[in-house]
Design an enzyme around this catalytic site. Structure first.
Site, PDB file in Angstrom:
ATOM      1  N   ASN A 150       0.853  -1.194   0.000  1.00 34.70           N
ATOM      2  CA  ASN A 150       0.000   0.000   0.000  1.00 34.70           C
ATOM      3  C   ASN A 150       0.886   1.240   0.000  1.00 34.70           C
ATOM      4  O   ASN A 150       2.116   1.135   0.015  1.00 34.70           O
ATOM      5  CB  ASN A 150      -0.958  -0.018   1.200  1.00 34.70           C
ATOM      6  CG  ASN A 150      -0.204  -0.054   2.516  1.00 34.70           C
ATOM      7  OD1 ASN A 150       0.529   0.868   2.853  1.00 34.70           O
ATOM      8  ND2 ASN A 150      -0.347  -1.143   3.262  1.00 34.70           N
TER       9      ASN A 150
ATOM     10  N   ILE B 267      -2.571  -7.109  14.790  1.00 35.35           N
ATOM     11  CA  ILE B 267      -1.492  -6.965  15.775  1.00 35.35           C
ATOM     12  C   ILE B 267      -1.952  -6.110  16.952  1.00 35.35           C
ATOM     13  O   ILE B 267      -1.787  -6.470  18.119  1.00 35.35           O
ATOM     14  CB  ILE B 267      -0.236  -6.338  15.116  1.00 35.35           C
ATOM     15  CG1 ILE B 267       0.170  -7.157  13.885  1.00 35.35           C
ATOM     16  CG2 ILE B 267       0.903  -6.229  16.107  1.00 35.35           C
ATOM     17  CD1 ILE B 267       1.213  -6.477  12.995  1.00 35.35           C
TER      18      ILE B 267
ATOM     19  N   ASP C  90      -4.599  -6.320   5.618  1.00 34.07           N
ATOM     20  CA  ASP C  90      -5.570  -7.161   6.320  1.00 34.07           C
ATOM     21  C   ASP C  90      -5.516  -8.599   5.817  1.00 34.07           C
ATOM     22  O   ASP C  90      -5.849  -9.528   6.533  1.00 34.07           O
ATOM     23  CB  ASP C  90      -6.982  -6.608   6.112  1.00 34.07           C
ATOM     24  CG  ASP C  90      -7.159  -5.274   6.834  1.00 34.07           C
ATOM     25  OD1 ASP C  90      -6.621  -5.156   7.947  1.00 34.07           O
ATOM     26  OD2 ASP C  90      -7.792  -4.359   6.280  1.00 34.07           O
TER      27      ASP C  90
HETATM   28  O1  C5P Z   1      -8.498  -2.177  11.194  1.00 33.27           O
HETATM   29  P1  C5P Z   1      -7.666  -1.054  10.678  1.00 33.27           P
HETATM   30  O2  C5P Z   1      -6.613  -1.523   9.709  1.00 33.27           O
HETATM   31  O3  C5P Z   1      -8.422   0.107  10.162  1.00 33.27           O
HETATM   32  O4  C5P Z   1      -6.907  -0.538  11.994  1.00 33.27           O
HETATM   33  C1  C5P Z   1      -5.859   0.356  11.950  1.00 33.27           C
HETATM   34  C2  C5P Z   1      -5.032   0.239  13.207  1.00 33.27           C
HETATM   35  O5  C5P Z   1      -4.795  -1.120  13.561  1.00 33.27           O
HETATM   36  C3  C5P Z   1      -3.661   0.823  13.008  1.00 33.27           C
HETATM   37  O6  C5P Z   1      -3.215   1.277  14.262  1.00 33.27           O
HETATM   38  C4  C5P Z   1      -2.864  -0.377  12.523  1.00 33.27           C
HETATM   39  O7  C5P Z   1      -1.466  -0.217  12.751  1.00 33.27           O
HETATM   40  C5  C5P Z   1      -3.441  -1.493  13.349  1.00 33.27           C
HETATM   41  N1  C5P Z   1      -3.462  -2.813  12.679  1.00 33.27           N
HETATM   42  C6  C5P Z   1      -2.688  -3.845  13.160  1.00 33.27           C
HETATM   43  N2  C5P Z   1      -2.740  -5.079  12.566  1.00 33.27           N
HETATM   44  C7  C5P Z   1      -3.536  -5.302  11.505  1.00 33.27           C
HETATM   45  C8  C5P Z   1      -4.354  -4.265  11.006  1.00 33.27           C
HETATM   46  C9  C5P Z   1      -4.284  -3.024  11.601  1.00 33.27           C
HETATM   47  O8  C5P Z   1      -1.934  -3.645  14.121  1.00 33.27           O
HETATM   48  N3  C5P Z   1      -3.573  -6.486  10.939  1.00 33.27           N
END
Ligand code: C5P
Length: 412
Positions: A209, A312, A282
């Site tokens: 990305n 995470i 994701d």
């Molecule tokens: O669910 P979303 O991607 O919108 O969430 C964003 C937040 O979650 C950010 O702080 C990102 O670093 C963290 N995140 C994560 N692991 C993932 C997806 C998002 O730590 N697989």
């Protein structure tokens, strides 16, 4: 312009590294400081006063009895004007003078007459640095509250290799910036994720990305400047590692997940703060090929299957004795509702939303802080300035949770 309105006295002593002081003067000014140069007589053998006069736009002083300062009080005049005194390079001889309070020229006298902080960047041959008298002098200076910056290790002008090289001008300037930052995170160990992830399709292709990593790197730098021990788990980005930050490079979301868990479970200081800034994929490609995908004779495209990556942030926040967790969100609609929902879903006390749709790769940003108290806007500014404000906000909340935990803890 992190040194705007700061007046620095740059003292230069006799050593080959004096040539780097010209670059240092530029670097400090580039960050907004005004720089007043004072040189020892030996320093002028290595580099001329005219160079510094031209670079700083200020007269350069070398002589205690300089008639340009009234009452022959150059040492008092100059040391009172400065917010801090920096000696770079600081020779072994000059450090010995400082450690013993000798004052036999303008620079040593104004150091003894100072009422402001003194920082020194030693530069000398490795044997001189290792000798017992220098070790004693450095220990004494530290005890006296003098900040010792470096030295670095590496190749020396004399042809030898070892410890004693002056730090690079940019590193010294970084340390000077940090010197003026309130130490709100002193004693805190912080873990930060930043940048994009890369999910392979085959050995030469992948899905990623547009995250540049700039915001996460800026936060890592700001945490370090505020006194934290910082580990930065970074996805693929060409950004330089902020000074004093421990960096762990990863590529995929699963590697990032593992690196974060390793840091949380490592012996030593357990992170008390986790800031998840990375734009983590994701999904990963579940049927990634171990060899390069080729076009098929019938032209049929490959079919990719996806598997969900671990979240995470949510996982770290759900751990027993979790660190204080801060998440990021890149929502574009109904920031407040979506932000509060995401905060609850991730189980974090603080969620930071990027306002506006396209912040990826930009140098500035605008943030909305969402916590149990409600919303707080940090208006548009550079990512570095926002990072410093955000760190102050985080430190305040962290101190409050620490105080609350202490209040709840049974008294022994
Ligand atoms: O669910 P979303 O991607 O919108 O969430 C964003 C937040 O979650 C950010 O702080 C990102 O670093 C963290 N995140 C994560 N692991 C993932 C997806 C998002 O730590 N697989």
């Amino acid at each position: 312009m992190e040194l705007r309105n700061r007046h620095l006295l740059l003292g230069i002593t006799g050593g080959v590294a004096a040539y780097k002081a010209a670059e240092l003067a530029r670097e400090l000014q580039r960050r907004g400081a005004t720089v007043q140069v004072v040189m020892t007589e030996a320093a002028t053998r290595f580099i001329g006063t005219a160079t510094f006069q031209a670079l700083t736009g200020q007269p350069v002083f070398t002589d205690q009895w300089d008639p340009r300062i009234a009452n022959s009080m150059a040492h008092i005049e100059l040391s009172r004007r400065a917010d801090a005194i920096l000696i770079a390079p600081a020779s072994a001889d000059f450090l010995a003078k400082l450690a013993h309070g000798l004052a036999d020229d303008l620079l040593s006298t104004l150091c003894l007459a100072r009422s402001r902080p003194l920082l020194v960047a030693p530069a000398m041959n490795r044997e001189m640095w290792a000798q017992a008298p220098t070790r004693r002098n450095i220990a004494q200076l530290r005890e006296d509250g003098v900040r010792v910056l470096g030295p670095a290790s590496g190749e020396q002008a004399c042809g030898e290799t070892g410890e004693g090289r002056m730090l690079e001008p940019e590193d010294i300037a970084e340390d000077i910036v940090a010197h003026f930052v309130p130490q709100r995170l002193a004693g805190v160990s912080a873990l930060i994720t930043a940048g994009p992830t890369f999910e392979p399709i085959d050995p030469v292709r992948g899905i990623t990305n547009l995250s540049s990593g700039k915001m996460g790197f800026a936060i890592a730098r700001a945490c370090r400047q505020a006194g934290a021990q910082v580990t930065l788990v970074a996805g693929p980005t060409a950004l330089p590692t902020p000074r004093g930050v421990h960096r762990v490079d990863v590529r995929t979301a699963r590697q990032m997940h593992q690196a974060v868990l390793d840091q949380l479970d490592a012996p030593g200081a357990r992170p008390g703060l986790f800031v998840a800034v990375a734009a983590v994929a994701d999904w990963r490609v579940a049927n990634a090929s171990s060899s390069k995908l080729k076009k098929t004779p019938d032209g049929a495209p490959p079919v990719l299957q996806f598997a969900q990556n671990p979240d995470i942030l949510a996982e770290v926040a759900a751990r027993p004795a979790a660190p204080y967790c801060v998440g990021f969100a890149a929502e574009s609609e109904d920031l407040e509702r979506n932000g509060q929902d995401k905060r609850a879903r991730k189980g974090v006390p603080l969620l930071v939303a990027n306002i506006g749709h396209e912040t990826f790769g930009q140098d500035d940003n605008e943030l909305l802080l969402i916590d149990a108290e409600g919303l707080q806007r940090l208006p548009r500014a550079s990512k570095q300035a926002l990072a410093a404000q955000l760190v102050a906000e985080i430190a305040q909340r962290l101190a409050a949770t620490g105080a609350a935990a202490r209040a709840q803890a049974p008294t022994p």
